[in-house]
Write a protein that holds these residues in place. Sequence first.
Motif, PDB file in Angstrom:
ATOM      1  N   PRO A   1       0.816  -1.219   0.000  1.00 29.01           N
ATOM      2  CA  PRO A   1       0.000   0.000   0.000  1.00 29.01           C
ATOM      3  C   PRO A   1       0.849   1.268   0.000  1.00 29.01           C
ATOM      4  CG  PRO A   1      -0.973  -1.614   1.459  1.00 29.01           C
ATOM      5  CD  PRO A   1       0.337  -2.193   1.006  1.00 29.01           C
ATOM      6  N   GLN A   2       0.492   2.159  -0.904  1.00 33.81           N
ATOM      7  CA  GLN A   2       1.151   3.453  -1.038  1.00 33.81           C
ATOM      8  C   GLN A   2       0.253   4.337  -1.895  1.00 33.81           C
ATOM      9  OE1 GLN A   2       4.677   2.892  -4.062  1.00 33.81           O
ATOM     10  NE2 GLN A   2       4.310   0.921  -3.053  1.00 33.81           N
TER      11      GLN A   2
ATOM     12  N   LEU B   1      16.695  -5.062  -2.168  1.00 34.72           N
ATOM     13  CA  LEU B   1      15.751  -4.272  -1.388  1.00 34.72           C
ATOM     14  C   LEU B   1      15.489  -2.978  -2.156  1.00 34.72           C
ATOM     15  CD1 LEU B   1      17.370  -4.778   2.141  1.00 34.72           C
ATOM     16  CD2 LEU B   1      15.672  -6.220   0.982  1.00 34.72           C
ATOM     17  N   HIS B   2      14.263  -2.799  -2.620  1.00 38.35           N
ATOM     18  CA  HIS B   2      13.965  -1.702  -3.530  1.00 38.35           C
ATOM     19  C   HIS B   2      14.033  -0.340  -2.855  1.00 38.35           C
ATOM     20  CE1 HIS B   2       9.943  -0.786  -1.942  1.00 38.35           C
ATOM     21  NE2 HIS B   2       9.703  -2.076  -1.870  1.00 38.35           N
ATOM     22  N   GLY B   3      14.122   0.699  -3.690  1.00 38.92           N
ATOM     23  CA  GLY B   3      14.146   2.070  -3.216  1.00 38.92           C
ATOM     24  C   GLY B   3      12.745   2.635  -3.051  1.00 38.92           C
ATOM     25  N   GLY B   4      12.687   3.959  -2.892  1.00 37.33           N
ATOM     26  CA  GLY B   4      11.413   4.625  -2.646  1.00 37.33           C
ATOM     27  C   GLY B   4      11.297   5.108  -1.218  1.00 37.33           C
ATOM     28  N   GLY B   5      12.439   5.410  -0.588  1.00 40.22           N
ATOM     29  CA  GLY B   5      12.428   5.732   0.836  1.00 40.22           C
ATOM     30  C   GLY B   5      11.906   4.526   1.603  1.00 40.22           C
ATOM     31  N   PHE B   6      11.144   4.777   2.626  1.00 39.71           N
ATOM     32  CA  PHE B   6      10.432   3.698   3.320  1.00 39.71           C
ATOM     33  C   PHE B   6       8.940   3.787   3.021  1.00 39.71           C
ATOM     34  CE2 PHE B   6      14.368   4.023   5.714  1.00 39.71           C
ATOM     35  CZ  PHE B   6      14.701   2.689   5.872  1.00 39.71           C
ATOM     36  N   THR B   7       8.595   4.492   1.932  1.00 40.69           N
ATOM     37  CA  THR B   7       7.202   4.826   1.665  1.00 40.69           C
ATOM     38  C   THR B   7       6.683   4.290   0.339  1.00 40.69           C
ATOM     39  OG1 THR B   7       7.506   6.871   2.931  1.00 40.69           O
ATOM     40  CG2 THR B   7       5.584   6.766   1.490  1.00 40.69           C
ATOM     41  N   ASN B   8       7.529   4.249  -0.691  1.00 41.96           N
ATOM     42  CA  ASN B   8       7.087   3.888  -2.032  1.00 41.96           C
ATOM     43  C   ASN B   8       7.928   2.757  -2.601  1.00 41.96           C
ATOM     44  OD1 ASN B   8       5.131   6.065  -2.257  1.00 41.96           O
ATOM     45  ND2 ASN B   8       6.885   7.446  -2.431  1.00 41.96           N
ATOM     46  N   GLY B   9       7.516   2.282  -3.790  1.00 46.16           N
ATOM     47  CA  GLY B   9       8.323   1.335  -4.542  1.00 46.16           C
ATOM     48  C   GLY B   9       7.832  -0.092  -4.475  1.00 46.16           C
ATOM     49  N   ASN B  10       8.464  -0.933  -5.271  1.00 46.09           N
ATOM     50  CA  ASN B  10       8.237  -2.378  -5.226  1.00 46.09           C
ATOM     51  C   ASN B  10       9.442  -3.092  -5.812  1.00 46.09           C
ATOM     52  OD1 ASN B  10       7.981  -2.696  -8.088  1.00 46.09           O
ATOM     53  ND2 ASN B  10       5.800  -2.226  -7.988  1.00 46.09           N
ATOM     54  N   ALA B  11       9.406  -4.408  -5.810  1.00 44.49           N
ATOM     55  CA  ALA B  11      10.585  -5.204  -6.144  1.00 44.49           C
ATOM     56  C   ALA B  11      10.971  -5.146  -7.609  1.00 44.49           C
ATOM     57  CB  ALA B  11      10.352  -6.663  -5.731  1.00 44.49           C
TER      58      ALA B  11
ATOM     59  N   PHE C   1      19.244 -14.682  -7.652  1.00 44.56           N
ATOM     60  CA  PHE C   1      18.804 -13.302  -7.440  1.00 44.56           C
ATOM     61  C   PHE C   1      17.399 -13.326  -6.846  1.00 44.56           C
ATOM     62  CE2 PHE C   1      17.150  -9.164  -8.304  1.00 44.56           C
ATOM     63  CZ  PHE C   1      18.200  -8.298  -8.601  1.00 44.56           C
ATOM     64  N   VAL C   2      17.214 -12.635  -5.729  1.00 46.85           N
ATOM     65  CA  VAL C   2      15.918 -12.566  -5.046  1.00 46.85           C
ATOM     66  C   VAL C   2      15.552 -11.097  -4.869  1.00 46.85           C
ATOM     67  CG1 VAL C   2      14.637 -13.142  -2.944  1.00 46.85           C
ATOM     68  CG2 VAL C   2      16.416 -14.700  -3.785  1.00 46.85           C
ATOM     69  N   SER C   3      14.304 -10.734  -5.121  1.00 47.31           N
ATOM     70  CA  SER C   3      13.831  -9.385  -4.808  1.00 47.31           C
ATOM     71  C   SER C   3      12.516  -9.497  -4.054  1.00 47.31           C
ATOM     72  CB  SER C   3      13.664  -8.543  -6.071  1.00 47.31           C
ATOM     73  OG  SER C   3      12.707  -9.096  -6.958  1.00 47.31           O
ATOM     74  N   ILE C   4      12.256  -8.538  -3.182  1.00 47.21           N
ATOM     75  CA  ILE C   4      11.120  -8.696  -2.267  1.00 47.21           C
ATOM     76  C   ILE C   4      10.249  -7.443  -2.219  1.00 47.21           C
ATOM     77  CG2 ILE C   4      12.527 -10.226  -0.840  1.00 47.21           C
ATOM     78  CD1 ILE C   4      12.544  -8.014   1.294  1.00 47.21           C
ATOM     79  N   ASN C   5       8.969  -7.655  -1.918  1.00 47.90           N
ATOM     80  CA  ASN C   5       8.055  -6.594  -1.499  1.00 47.90           C
ATOM     81  C   ASN C   5       7.853  -6.717   0.012  1.00 47.90           C
ATOM     82  OD1 ASN C   5       7.721  -5.703  -4.112  1.00 47.90           O
ATOM     83  ND2 ASN C   5       5.701  -6.621  -4.396  1.00 47.90           N
ATOM     84  N   HIS C   6       7.602  -5.600   0.650  1.00 47.85           N
ATOM     85  CA  HIS C   6       7.351  -5.602   2.100  1.00 47.85           C
ATOM     86  C   HIS C   6       6.532  -4.378   2.440  1.00 47.85           C
ATOM     87  CE1 HIS C   6      10.288  -2.357   2.941  1.00 47.85           C
ATOM     88  NE2 HIS C   6      10.913  -2.847   1.886  1.00 47.85           N
ATOM     89  N   ARG C   7       6.012  -4.329   3.661  1.00 50.00           N
ATOM     90  CA  ARG C   7       5.168  -3.209   4.066  1.00 50.00           C
ATOM     91  C   ARG C   7       5.967  -1.900   4.132  1.00 50.00           C
ATOM     92  NH1 ARG C   7       2.221  -6.060   9.133  1.00 50.00           N
ATOM     93  NH2 ARG C   7       4.130  -7.331   9.005  1.00 50.00           N
ATOM     94  N   LEU C   8       5.283  -0.820   3.743  1.00 56.43           N
ATOM     95  CA  LEU C   8       5.915   0.485   3.619  1.00 56.43           C
ATOM     96  C   LEU C   8       5.116   1.548   4.363  1.00 56.43           C
ATOM     97  CD1 LEU C   8       6.514   0.290  -0.234  1.00 56.43           C
ATOM     98  CD2 LEU C   8       8.307   0.106   1.507  1.00 56.43           C
ATOM     99  N   GLY C   9       5.744   2.696   4.552  1.00 53.88           N
ATOM    100  CA  GLY C   9       5.056   3.876   5.043  1.00 53.88           C
ATOM    101  C   GLY C   9       4.289   3.646   6.331  1.00 53.88           C
TER     102      GLY C   9
ATOM    103  N   GLU D   1      -7.844   4.558   3.386  1.00 53.81           N
ATOM    104  CA  GLU D   1      -8.362   5.445   4.420  1.00 53.81           C
ATOM    105  C   GLU D   1      -7.329   5.613   5.533  1.00 53.81           C
ATOM    106  OE1 GLU D   1     -12.241   5.892   7.434  1.00 53.81           O
ATOM    107  OE2 GLU D   1     -12.071   4.163   6.098  1.00 53.81           O
ATOM    108  N   TYR D   2      -6.666   4.513   5.872  1.00 51.89           N
ATOM    109  CA  TYR D   2      -5.657   4.605   6.928  1.00 51.89           C
ATOM    110  C   TYR D   2      -4.484   5.485   6.489  1.00 51.89           C
ATOM    111  CZ  TYR D   2      -2.073   3.877  10.252  1.00 51.89           C
ATOM    112  OH  TYR D   2      -1.105   4.148  11.179  1.00 51.89           O
ATOM    113  N   LEU D   3      -4.012   5.328   5.259  1.00 54.05           N
ATOM    114  CA  LEU D   3      -2.899   6.150   4.793  1.00 54.05           C
ATOM    115  C   LEU D   3      -3.257   7.637   4.828  1.00 54.05           C
ATOM    116  CD1 LEU D   3      -1.310   4.242   1.756  1.00 54.05           C
ATOM    117  CD2 LEU D   3      -0.694   4.155   4.178  1.00 54.05           C
ATOM    118  N   ASP D   4      -4.466   7.969   4.447  1.00 49.89           N
ATOM    119  CA  ASP D   4      -4.879   9.367   4.473  1.00 49.89           C
ATOM    120  C   ASP D   4      -4.872   9.916   5.898  1.00 49.89           C
ATOM    121  OD1 ASP D   4      -5.175   9.419   1.729  1.00 49.89           O
ATOM    122  OD2 ASP D   4      -7.338   9.029   1.790  1.00 49.89           O
ATOM    123  N   ILE D   5      -5.353   9.116   6.848  1.00 50.12           N
ATOM    124  CA  ILE D   5      -5.335   9.528   8.258  1.00 50.12           C
ATOM    125  C   ILE D   5      -3.900   9.715   8.740  1.00 50.12           C
ATOM    126  CG2 ILE D   5      -5.763   8.682  10.615  1.00 50.12           C
ATOM    127  CD1 ILE D   5      -8.331   7.358   9.476  1.00 50.12           C
ATOM    128  N   ALA D   6      -3.064   8.737   8.454  1.00 52.16           N
ATOM    129  CA  ALA D   6      -1.678   8.768   8.934  1.00 52.16           C
ATOM    130  C   ALA D   6      -0.913   9.936   8.334  1.00 52.16           C
ATOM    131  CB  ALA D   6      -0.988   7.442   8.603  1.00 52.16           C
TER     132      ALA D   6
END
Length: 549
Positions: free
Chosen positions: A106-107, A154-164, A183-191, A310-315
């Motif tokens: 989510p972003q 580990l992808h870029g995008g700060g700790f807020t955006n991006g994907n593998a 070669f391994v690339s991952i998605n993980h929770r952000l922001g 909705e949660y991202l907008d609140i945060a």
Amino acid sequence: MKSNRRDFFKKVGVGTLAASVPFSSQAFAAQSPPNSEDQFLQIGDHIAIAETTHGKVRGYILNSTYTYLGIPYGADTAGKNRFMPPQKPAPWTEVKPTIWWGNTAPQIMDNRYASVHYSFADHWNYDDVSEDCLKLNVWTPSLDSKRRPVLVWLHGGGFTNGNAIEQDGYHGENFAQQGDVVFVSINHRLGPIGFTDLSGVGGEKYRDSGNVGMLDIIAALEWVRDNIAHFGGDPGNVTIMGQSGGGAKVTCAMAMPASKGIVHKGVALSGSMLTANDKEYAQTLGRYVMEEAKLNPESLDKLQEISWREYLDIANKALDRMRKEFPQPGFRGGFGPIADGIHIPKGEFFSETSTHAAEMPLMVCTTFHEWNPTRTTAELEKIDRSGVITQLKERFGEKSEEIYSGYQKDFPNASPADLWAMILSNRQGAINTSTAKSKQSAPVYLAWFGWEPNLYDGRMKAFHCIDICFWFKNTDRMYTHTGGGARPRALADKMSASLLAFMRTGNPNVPNLPAWPEFSTANAETLILNDTCQVKNKPDGNGLAALPA
């Protein structure tokens, strides 16, 4: 949410071209390029089936590379799992098809493609956005028992955006096949989904909520430890590598106690961090989130029930309040890793707080013009010395002229526009990280990427992200960053060979590059990567000395 990403098979042709160029280092296995008249994709019910601890997965074979996309390493993080440490995925009995990227974390996707220039150059790859995002991708030459070195991206995008796989330069096929690695690339929770510390208002239940994004990375690395041998990899030789925010994830993960034994080397490109967010700051931000949602400690669990958007907008409204009341310098603050003293140490990384990282070699690299202001604005190339100094004063105040003069002394042939970009892209963070790491027993090697593409009339310069595709032999695949062809490919041969040597031995030296010494605080030895590569001591020493500490 669907994006306008390019059709997958349009990339196959570009990847095939890149795969036909062998690495120049003898460390790489020689590869026979596929005959363009032969079928180079195999996919079917009984092709590329691999075991995992949770069930069998089926990928495909492309250009002789076994490819698995979207393998679950954790359960869906929605609902009751939101803000909680990652859970194991439920086992499956049927063979799971893993042939398409996992969901993006989510972003905010609004206006992601607002600039046609950046959309063209970066060719963003985004598909569905979902909390069911704990997925990883694997590229491997074989499912045998050879135990190859493993790279985890580990992808870029700060700790807020991006994907593998947000950029084609992240693609793992060429490096895996030609380098004989996994070669391994991952998605993980952000922001806010990955880094909202609710422990101050929610108590023990939410103890880990502020660091679940980094705990996802640890869970992915534990999956590698438990499964990568089934994909021809060596769980005892794992290098983590990331760029920008991904570089910060690398140094943070190295410092985490849980990385002991599952991370062996690190590579941080155009980003790193030496300390995590303050716990008190993070808990205050968590309280502001609760207040913005009009909840209290007794009703806090309702944050697990609303939609992720909705949660991202609140945060993000809570973050706006936090920035007004407690402003932080630079990129500090916000939703990111927290020094909780449990998962992430307090104090400086690579010190006594993370002694297990002392045995992990580290490579650090930045680019000359990370934040080039003239990239899409031709008129700015005409700026003169006084114009640059005026622009710098908002950030550096009365030191602006001294800083400009320092960089001009280091680079007397650079234009004012080039010096402006280099000052904005200064290497203070890379030097600080290298200095901290150099106090430990394992070495740190520092590089500086200065290669410029002949694109946008030469204005792109050595911009943020450009070097990624060189390390992974993707300069033809990521042609919108390089232009493609023999010139970038020649440097990619050298850089990718050096990365492979580092993965194998902890030493990046290869015959086709100058001798690359370990970084020392006395000399700040730096390998400059360009059409002609060279090592210099303190190449920007006067400029860095003029910058405020």
